[in-house]
Design a protein around this motif. Sequence first.
Motif, PDB file in Angstrom:
ATOM      1  N   TRP A 168       0.957  -1.339   0.043  1.00 50.33           N
ATOM      2  CA  TRP A 168       0.010   0.138   0.147  1.00 50.33           C
ATOM      3  C   TRP A 168       0.898   1.320   0.137  1.00 50.33           C
ATOM      4  CZ3 TRP A 168      -0.835   3.458   4.240  1.00 50.33           C
ATOM      5  CH2 TRP A 168      -1.767   4.317   4.186  1.00 50.33           C
ATOM      6  N   LEU A 169       2.002   1.178   0.821  1.00 50.04           N
ATOM      7  CA  LEU A 169       2.867   2.432   1.037  1.00 50.04           C
ATOM      8  C   LEU A 169       3.632   2.491  -0.395  1.00 50.04           C
ATOM      9  CD1 LEU A 169       4.380   1.922   4.494  1.00 50.04           C
ATOM     10  CD2 LEU A 169       2.752   3.733   3.838  1.00 50.04           C
ATOM     11  N   PHE A 170       3.912   1.470  -1.006  1.00 46.12           N
ATOM     12  CA  PHE A 170       4.687   1.365  -2.361  1.00 46.12           C
ATOM     13  C   PHE A 170       3.826   1.950  -3.361  1.00 46.12           C
ATOM     14  CE2 PHE A 170       5.927  -0.920  -5.916  1.00 46.12           C
ATOM     15  CZ  PHE A 170       7.273  -0.572  -6.171  1.00 46.12           C
ATOM     16  N   GLY A 171       2.579   1.765  -3.241  1.00 43.52           N
ATOM     17  CA  GLY A 171       1.620   2.267  -4.485  1.00 43.52           C
ATOM     18  C   GLY A 171       1.162   3.958  -4.222  1.00 43.52           C
ATOM     19  N   LEU A 172       1.530   4.259  -2.829  1.00 42.85           N
ATOM     20  CA  LEU A 172       1.247   5.653  -2.606  1.00 42.85           C
ATOM     21  C   LEU A 172       2.293   6.555  -3.319  1.00 42.85           C
ATOM     22  CD1 LEU A 172       0.073   5.738   1.393  1.00 42.85           C
ATOM     23  CD2 LEU A 172      -1.335   6.048  -0.627  1.00 42.85           C
ATOM     24  N   ILE A 173       3.169   6.212  -3.513  1.00 42.33           N
ATOM     25  CA  ILE A 173       4.456   7.180  -4.395  1.00 42.33           C
ATOM     26  C   ILE A 173       3.803   7.860  -5.077  1.00 42.33           C
ATOM     27  CG2 ILE A 173       6.624   7.286  -4.825  1.00 42.33           C
ATOM     28  CD1 ILE A 173       7.455   5.078  -3.181  1.00 42.33           C
ATOM     29  N   ILE A 177       2.720  11.888  -5.743  1.00 45.91           N
ATOM     30  CA  ILE A 177       3.314  12.948  -6.687  1.00 45.91           C
ATOM     31  C   ILE A 177       2.263  13.679  -7.705  1.00 45.91           C
ATOM     32  CG2 ILE A 177       4.933  13.163  -8.740  1.00 45.91           C
ATOM     33  CD1 ILE A 177       6.412  10.900  -7.368  1.00 45.91           C
ATOM     34  N   VAL A 178       1.571  13.069  -8.264  1.00 42.01           N
ATOM     35  CA  VAL A 178       0.602  13.274  -9.219  1.00 42.01           C
ATOM     36  C   VAL A 178      -0.354  14.204  -8.540  1.00 42.01           C
ATOM     37  CG1 VAL A 178      -1.509  12.560 -10.667  1.00 42.01           C
ATOM     38  CG2 VAL A 178       0.741  11.348 -10.791  1.00 42.01           C
ATOM     39  N   SER A 179      -0.935  13.844  -7.281  1.00 46.06           N
ATOM     40  CA  SER A 179      -1.817  14.526  -6.566  1.00 46.06           C
ATOM     41  C   SER A 179      -1.362  16.070  -6.256  1.00 46.06           C
ATOM     42  CB  SER A 179      -2.212  13.948  -4.975  1.00 46.06           C
ATOM     43  OG  SER A 179      -1.049  14.012  -4.407  1.00 46.06           O
ATOM     44  N   LYS A 219       4.152  -3.687 -10.671  1.00 51.62           N
ATOM     45  CA  LYS A 219       4.468  -4.731  -9.575  1.00 51.62           C
ATOM     46  C   LYS A 219       3.496  -5.150  -8.658  1.00 51.62           C
ATOM     47  CE  LYS A 219       8.011  -7.134  -8.186  1.00 51.62           C
ATOM     48  NZ  LYS A 219       8.361  -8.149  -9.152  1.00 51.62           N
ATOM     49  N   LEU A 220       2.863  -4.044  -8.133  1.00 50.40           N
ATOM     50  CA  LEU A 220       1.732  -4.316  -7.289  1.00 50.40           C
ATOM     51  C   LEU A 220       0.688  -5.335  -7.881  1.00 50.40           C
ATOM     52  CD1 LEU A 220       0.098  -1.577  -5.036  1.00 50.40           C
ATOM     53  CD2 LEU A 220      -1.235  -3.311  -6.041  1.00 50.40           C
ATOM     54  N   ALA A 235      -6.744   5.529  -1.874  1.00 49.29           N
ATOM     55  CA  ALA A 235      -7.126   4.410  -2.245  1.00 49.29           C
ATOM     56  C   ALA A 235      -6.719   4.110  -3.531  1.00 49.29           C
ATOM     57  CB  ALA A 235      -8.779   4.908  -2.748  1.00 49.29           C
ATOM     58  N   MET A 236      -5.897   4.707  -4.122  1.00 50.48           N
ATOM     59  CA  MET A 236      -5.221   4.038  -5.477  1.00 50.48           C
ATOM     60  C   MET A 236      -4.590   2.788  -5.372  1.00 50.48           C
ATOM     61  SD  MET A 236      -4.908   5.236  -8.663  1.00 50.48           S
ATOM     62  CE  MET A 236      -4.259   4.537 -10.172  1.00 50.48           C
ATOM     63  N   PRO A 237      -3.791   2.543  -4.421  1.00 53.72           N
ATOM     64  CA  PRO A 237      -3.300   0.996  -4.234  1.00 53.72           C
ATOM     65  C   PRO A 237      -4.303   0.013  -4.209  1.00 53.72           C
ATOM     66  CG  PRO A 237      -2.004   2.683  -2.957  1.00 53.72           C
ATOM     67  CD  PRO A 237      -3.396   3.166  -3.369  1.00 53.72           C
ATOM     68  N   ALA A 238      -5.537   0.592  -3.394  1.00 54.27           N
ATOM     69  CA  ALA A 238      -6.582  -0.651  -3.302  1.00 54.27           C
ATOM     70  C   ALA A 238      -7.322  -0.673  -4.658  1.00 54.27           C
ATOM     71  CB  ALA A 238      -7.429  -0.232  -2.194  1.00 54.27           C
ATOM     72  N   ALA A 239      -7.419   0.595  -5.417  1.00 53.65           N
ATOM     73  CA  ALA A 239      -8.352   0.418  -6.429  1.00 53.65           C
ATOM     74  C   ALA A 239      -7.539  -0.488  -7.577  1.00 53.65           C
ATOM     75  CB  ALA A 239      -8.275   1.845  -7.146  1.00 53.65           C
ATOM     76  N   VAL A 240      -6.187  -0.383  -7.763  1.00 54.40           N
ATOM     77  CA  VAL A 240      -5.231  -1.244  -8.383  1.00 54.40           C
ATOM     78  C   VAL A 240      -5.475  -2.651  -8.096  1.00 54.40           C
ATOM     79  CG1 VAL A 240      -3.136  -1.662  -9.303  1.00 54.40           C
ATOM     80  CG2 VAL A 240      -3.692   0.643  -9.207  1.00 54.40           C
ATOM     81  N   ALA A 241      -5.444  -2.890  -6.863  1.00 51.95           N
ATOM     82  CA  ALA A 241      -5.439  -4.243  -6.461  1.00 51.95           C
ATOM     83  C   ALA A 241      -7.013  -4.849  -6.873  1.00 51.95           C
ATOM     84  CB  ALA A 241      -5.354  -4.350  -5.100  1.00 51.95           C
ATOM     85  N   GLY A 242      -7.897  -4.132  -6.561  1.00 53.06           N
ATOM     86  CA  GLY A 242      -9.350  -4.298  -6.747  1.00 53.06           C
ATOM     87  C   GLY A 242      -9.680  -4.757  -8.248  1.00 53.06           C
TER      88      GLY A 242
END
Length: 249
Positions: free
Chosen positions: A28-33, A37-39, A109-110, A230-237
């Motif tokens: 989740w932390l990995f996917g936050l990076i 940046i974009v936000s 990778k995620l 929510a972005m990492p969870a959205a990719v996982a979902g």
Amino acid sequence: MGHFRSFVDGITFFFQGLRWVARTPRWWLFGLIPALIVSVLYAVALYFLGTNAGGLAEWATPFADGWGQAARNTLRTLVGLLIVGIGLVLSVVTFTAVTLIVGDPFYEKLSEKVEESYGEVPGGHEVPLWKSIPRSVRDSLITLGYVLLFTIPLFFLGFVPVIGQTVVPVLGALVSGFFLTVELTTLAMERRGMARKNRFAVLRGNKAAALGFGGLLFLVFLVPLGAVVAMPAAVAGGTIMVRTRLVSA
């Protein structure tokens, strides 16, 4: 009833993704990076859009210069709100695409790790990064074209009394949500060698589930910092949705 069930199933895929990243917080932390940046870039862009909306409205309505002050101010206020509103909707819809492009190695990778937790990772369709990024940009621009085709007329309809305050926001959320699903299922579908037309066809065939998944995310992404968290969870979902619902592994 079947469509409603599929819609609810689509919603549950986001919570399955949320559960997956909750169990693996480092991913989740990995996917936050990339999302962080974009936000920041989007926050700056929206700030300048908001502070300059009045000037843009004046530039867009030179024909109103000779109107009475009350009529001129009313028109330009509405146009300014229109500009900000379109900017906000586009920021929500394009945030996912831009974040996925910027963070392609991260989310690839995620997504692979999510696939691994469900079994074998589909292979044989890997594309070099120097090819995948231009393709992702092209596909995202085409998707954006579809978004504009629907959302701009809906935004104008938003000024229609009653309908604009009831039906139009719901339709707007569903349309935007569908295209969010398009973006968030791209990684897993491309891993299976599916081109853009094939991906669209699959999602149109599972429209209710796609609307449920993306519609919820659209609302989450409207919350300040919601898209980032929510972005990492959205990719996982989205990956789970592709693997368990849309196409075979």
